[in-house]
Design an enzyme around this catalytic site. Structure first.
Site, PDB file in Angstrom:
ATOM      1  NE  ARG A   1       0.631   1.576   4.379  1.00  0.00           N
ATOM      2  CZ  ARG A   1       1.908   1.888   4.409  1.00  0.00           C
ATOM      3  NH1 ARG A   1       2.553   2.154   3.288  1.00  0.00           N
ATOM      4  NH2 ARG A   1       2.585   1.942   5.553  1.00  0.00           N
TER       5      ARG A   1
ATOM      6  CD  GLU B   1       1.844   7.856   6.900  1.00  0.00           C
ATOM      7  OE1 GLU B   1       1.410   6.748   7.286  1.00  0.00           O
ATOM      8  OE2 GLU B   1       1.888   8.195   5.719  1.00  0.00           O
TER       9      GLU B   1
ATOM     10  CG  ASP C   1      -2.386   3.190  12.199  1.00  0.00           C
ATOM     11  OD1 ASP C   1      -1.552   3.817  12.905  1.00  0.00           O
ATOM     12  OD2 ASP C   1      -2.071   2.187  11.520  1.00  0.00           O
TER      13      ASP C   1
ATOM     14  N   GLY D   1       8.717   0.869   3.298  1.00  0.00           N
ATOM     15  CA  GLY D   1       7.566   1.567   3.887  1.00  0.00           C
ATOM     16  C   GLY D   1       6.304   1.385   3.063  1.00  0.00           C
TER      17      GLY D   1
ATOM     18  CB  SER E   1       2.371  -2.376   3.796  1.00  0.00           C
ATOM     19  OG  SER E   1       2.100  -1.298   4.592  1.00  0.00           O
TER      20      SER E   1
ATOM     21  CG  ASP F   1       0.644  -0.719   7.159  1.00  0.00           C
ATOM     22  OD1 ASP F   1       0.105   0.372   6.866  1.00  0.00           O
ATOM     23  OD2 ASP F   1       1.763  -0.801   7.685  1.00  0.00           O
TER      24      ASP F   1
HETATM   25  C1  GAF Z   1       3.503   1.799   9.907  1.00  0.00           C
HETATM   26  C2  GAF Z   1       2.483   1.054  10.748  1.00  0.00           C
HETATM   27  F1  GAF Z   1       2.532  -0.281  10.470  1.00  0.00           F
HETATM   28  C3  GAF Z   1       1.063   1.575  10.510  1.00  0.00           C
HETATM   29  O1  GAF Z   1       0.157   0.937  11.372  1.00  0.00           O
HETATM   30  C4  GAF Z   1       1.010   3.099  10.684  1.00  0.00           C
HETATM   31  O2  GAF Z   1       1.058   3.447  12.047  1.00  0.00           O
HETATM   32  C5  GAF Z   1       2.130   3.777   9.904  1.00  0.00           C
HETATM   33  O3  GAF Z   1       3.404   3.205  10.186  1.00  0.00           O
HETATM   34  C6  GAF Z   1       2.206   5.262  10.170  1.00  0.00           C
HETATM   35  O4  GAF Z   1       1.046   5.880   9.728  1.00  0.00           O
HETATM   36  O5  GAF Z   1       3.271   1.548   8.545  1.00  0.00           O
END
Ligand code: GAF
Length: 387
Positions: free
Chosen positions: A31, A37, A40, A126, A128, A174
């Site tokens: 993703r 950012e 979550d 970054g 995922s 993610d």
């Molecule tokens: C990483 C984490 F895995 C996500 O859950 C999220 O917190 C992100 O950082 C930052 O937005 O990808």
């Protein structure tokens, strides 16, 4: 490589390695987060999209263990599924092990399988890659056992695998987008209620570009947990359950009660939650200049208040800004956890080639590092391709 080509390639690798064709083929995407950012784990909103980069597994019934052959690194993981699945080697197999254990916790018997695996999600970028691997594994278990689980449960199971087996205290973004992405759409996810809204993004005049800085600074993992703790501290001082419940006004009033650092962390999160819902509105209305401005504002807050950017990410954003709307760039920001990895840029579709060349050349000149740049339309989430 398209998903079709990739799945054909992994099927051929399966045939080569195991000497028969696969019975199941499944895929799950990486993703890019357009905005929202570090919100979550504060019960806020996020707005990611699945990208046309995937983890793919081709599989057939095996004789005893759950054996995964990584076709790129030419390395196998043999996972004993005769009892409770535990952590083990190689290290990457823990993402798979965690998911298998999650199914076992739900009473699902994991079958012995032979699996060939490949991923086109850049590792450590970054984007995922780990969530893609987890959700891909979960999708394979569903295909092979016929026991499907609710998508929200599936994403939470994958998140738990990351917490318990990889030791990363990530939020839910993610795994949710890798499970629930839809072609042509971004996913507006309310991380408190876990309600999702698909936001169409089909305007052919714009495209999202992913710019991989090709750096990953080591301090990332410890700093992530530290940011979470600082947010919890801010929420507790403000007397709210999470920063989702706080307003900018409340924060200003309570400024004197917290350290300057904790204040800035909270300022980013409260502002970012608001920016995310505004950006979703901007996308619904194809108001690209407004969305672009929100992306820049997000980057500055991540750089100055949340302090999760780095010199290379800032350099990409500065180059994007210098190209400007006249050169075809509406906005740009770092995406994902930070400390390296990727930026996402919202650009005019007709200018993609010129912009990519300019960013690559300037970035190389300023950092002496080659960036990897690609465009992606919003892709669909996890799918069973065969089986
Ligand atoms: C990483 C984490 F895995 C996500 O859950 C999220 O917190 C992100 O950082 C930052 O937005 O990808």
């Amino acid at each position: 490589m398209t998903l079709n080509e990739l799945s054909g390639h992994v099927a051929a690798e399966f045939q080569k390695h195991f000497g028969r064709p696969p019975r199941w083929i499944v895929a799950a995407p990486g993703r890019v987060n357009v905005i929202g950012e570090h919100t979550d784990y504060n019960d806020g909103f996020v707005l990611p999209m699945a990208i046309e980069r995937y983890a793919v597994m081709a599989a057939d019934s095996g004789s005893s263990s759950f054996t995964v052959y990584d076709t790129h690194f030419k390395e196998s993981a043999t996972i004993d599924v005769s009892g409770p699945v535990t952590k083990g080697q190689p290290k990457w197999s823990n993402y798979i092990r965690g998911v298998l254990a999650g199914f076992q916790d739900r009473g699902v018997k994991i079958p012995a399988l032979d699996v060939a695996f490949m991923s086109t999600v850049p590792l450590g970028g970054g984007l995922s890659s780990s969530a893609a691997l987890e959700v891909c594994t979960a999708t394979l278990v569903e295909a092979a056992t016929g026991q499907t689980i609710d998508p929200v449960e599936k994403a939470l199971l994958a998140q738990k695998a990351e917490h318990d087996f990889a030791g990363v205290p990530c939020g839910i973004m993610d795994q949710f987008i890798s499970t629930m992405g839809r072609e042509g759409h971004l996913l507006l996810l309310d991380c408190r209620s876990r309600k999702t809204e698909l936001v169409p993004m089909r305007d052919p005049s714009v495209e999202l570009l992913v710019v991989n800085t090709n750096v990953k600074h080591e301090l990332g993992s410890g700093e992530y947990a530290k940011r979470r703790a600082e947010c919890e501290q801010a929420a507790s001082i403000l007397g709210v359950k999470s920063l989702r419940d706080a307003t900018a006004g409340q924060l200003e009033k309570a400024k004197g009660k917290m350290s300057e650092v904790v204040y800035r962390r909270a300022r980013h999160v409260i502002g970012e939650i608001e920016r995310t819902t505004h950006a979703a509105e901007g996308i619904r209305n194809s108001n690209w200049p407004a969305v672009g401005q929100l992306m820049y504002a997000s980057h500055y807050a991540l750089r100055d208040d949340y302090e999760v950017s780095c010199q290379e990410l800032d350099t990409v954003v500065e180059i994007a800004e210098s190209i400007g709307v006249n050169g075809g760039v509406y906005g740009c920001r770092m995406t994902g956890g930070g400390f390296g990895g990727c930026c996402v840029a919202l650009v005019k579709a007709g200018a993609v080639d010129a912009i990519s060349k300019k960013i690559a050349a300037e970035y190389k000149k300023k950092t002496n590092i080659e960036a990897a740049i690609f465009g992606s339309r919003p892709a669909s989430g996890a799918t069973i391709i065969k089986g």
